[in-house]
Design a protein around this motif. Structure first.
Motif, PDB file in Angstrom:
ATOM      1  N   ASN A 113      -3.454 -13.425   2.183  1.00  0.00           N
ATOM      2  CA  ASN A 113      -2.650 -12.849   1.257  1.00  0.00           C
ATOM      3  C   ASN A 113      -3.196 -12.526   0.191  1.00  0.00           C
ATOM      4  N   VAL A 124       2.399  -5.414  -0.974  1.00  0.00           N
ATOM      5  CA  VAL A 124       1.048  -6.987  -0.510  1.00  0.00           C
ATOM      6  C   VAL A 124       0.087  -6.213   0.523  1.00  0.00           C
ATOM      7  N   SER A 126      -2.114  -7.914   3.478  1.00  0.00           N
ATOM      8  CA  SER A 126      -3.279  -9.331   4.369  1.00  0.00           C
ATOM      9  C   SER A 126      -4.594  -9.047   4.474  1.00  0.00           C
ATOM     10  N   ALA A 148       3.533 -13.433   4.144  1.00  0.00           N
ATOM     11  CA  ALA A 148       3.471 -12.022   3.444  1.00  0.00           C
ATOM     12  C   ALA A 148       4.978 -11.156   3.975  1.00  0.00           C
ATOM     13  N   VAL A 149       5.314 -11.428   5.002  1.00  0.00           N
ATOM     14  CA  VAL A 149       6.154 -10.631   4.944  1.00  0.00           C
ATOM     15  C   VAL A 149       7.841 -10.821   4.107  1.00  0.00           C
ATOM     16  N   CYS A 152       7.323 -10.240   0.809  1.00  0.00           N
ATOM     17  CA  CYS A 152       8.315  -7.889   1.165  1.00  0.00           C
ATOM     18  C   CYS A 152       9.088  -8.374   1.171  1.00  0.00           C
ATOM     19  N   TYR A 159       4.445  -2.993   2.512  1.00  0.00           N
ATOM     20  CA  TYR A 159       2.887  -4.118   3.637  1.00  0.00           C
ATOM     21  C   TYR A 159       1.496  -4.025   3.719  1.00  0.00           C
ATOM     22  N   LEU A 190      10.800  -6.789   8.671  1.00  0.00           N
ATOM     23  CA  LEU A 190      10.494  -5.941   7.549  1.00  0.00           C
ATOM     24  C   LEU A 190      11.113  -4.705   8.415  1.00  0.00           C
ATOM     25  N   TYR A 197       5.362  -0.702   6.692  1.00  0.00           N
ATOM     26  CA  TYR A 197       3.817  -1.467   6.964  1.00  0.00           C
ATOM     27  C   TYR A 197       3.100  -0.512   7.626  1.00  0.00           C
TER      28      TYR A 197
END
Length: 284
Positions: A113, A124, A126, A148-149, A152, A159, A190, A197
């Motif tokens: 990440n 962000v 990944s 990571a989510v 965000c 993301y 998210l 995303y």
């Protein structure tokens, strides 16, 4: 390769301003079509052969260098590592396999990440590393995507996941499969937060990754010629008892069938991601 004296670790976040592998001068790469490319030239062209457009498989270090402005980013959750939950053993114990692949790749698991700016926009990313047990999905990948989510959502950032994986990690059995539901639940949060995303599918993207979060992004991009699917073509051919269409499971074939939104060359990925985020990302 990042050097320890350029890193600051605090609260499970590693700050890295430059992550470049030391490659001896004079190395050459041969593409499947037989074209020979000098490594430095390949690197300058985002690891895409200028001779035939072949996308050489790369890892998170190279992708972060390509995507983030000036190659600068902050790595998150760098110390999260897999453990041998089940005392699993196939041709060798899982704990030994983990020890060997960590020593070989200098990675802690199959995904990393990072947060940084892409053409001035913070986001962000990944990125999976195929070199770590085939980029396989295990409990660590699921947990790092979850973190990571959450980051965000807390910071109202878009993301992106760069996918390159053979699927779920068999050495973690049901624990790896549980990550599919875990990741999808977080991505739903998210979406509810109104955050973008993006998935970028690279060669190869298979198994549970394709069956879940690789195909549920708001925008699905793919590298040219990437192989994307659930089961491999040989298994499908033997199951249905007939030959498969030409180009079956390539990113171009999937775009034609509506599974992929855009085919994006790696040389264009930074600009394309930045434009997509600026057009579609809405801060709630």
């Amino acid at each position: 390769m990042a050097f320890d004296w350029f890193k600051r670790k605090a609260k499970n976040i590693t700050t890295s301003t430059d992550e470049k592998k030391d490659v001896p001068k004079g190395l050459w790469h041969q593409t499947p079509s037989g074209k020979i490319v000098e490594h430095d030239e390949l690197r300058r062209n985002s690891y895409v052969s200028p001779e035939d457009g072949f996308h050489v498989r790369i890892g998170s270090a190279e992708f972060f260098e390509i995507l983030f402005d000036e190659g600068k980013f902050t790595e998150m959750d760098a110390n999260v590592e897999s453990i041998d939950i089940l005392n699993f053993k196939d041709t060798k114990p899982y704990k030994d396999r983990l020890k060997e692949v960590r020593a070989k790749t200098k990675l802690t698991d199959s995904i990393r990440n990072a947060v940084g700016t892409v053409k001035g926009t913070e986001m962000v990313v990944s990125c999976m590393d195929f070199a770590f047990i085939g980029g396989s999905l295990g409990s660590v990948m699921g947990e790092k995507i979850r973190r990571a989510v959450d980051y965000c959502i807390a910071n109202k950032l878009p993301y992106m996941i760069i996918c390159q994986s053979g699927g779920a990690r068999m050495q973690e059995a049901t624990y790896s499969l549980m990550q599919l539901a875990k990741v999808q639940a977080k991505l739903a949060q998210l979406s509810e937060a109104g955050l973008l995303y993006i998935a970028y599918l690279c060669d190869p993207t298979f198994g549970g990754i394709t069956a879940s979060f690789a195909m549920t992004a708001d925008i699905i991009m793919a590298e040219p010629g990437a192989l994307i699917g659930f089961a491999g073509p040989r298994v499908i051919r033997e199951t249905i008892g007939r030959d498969l269409p030409e180009g079956f499971q390539t990113s171009e074939f999937l775009q034609e069938k509506g599974f992929v939104d855009f085919i994006v060359k790696r040389t264009d990925i930074k600009d394309t991601v930045a434009k997509t985020v600026n057009l579609l990302a809405v801060n709630p």
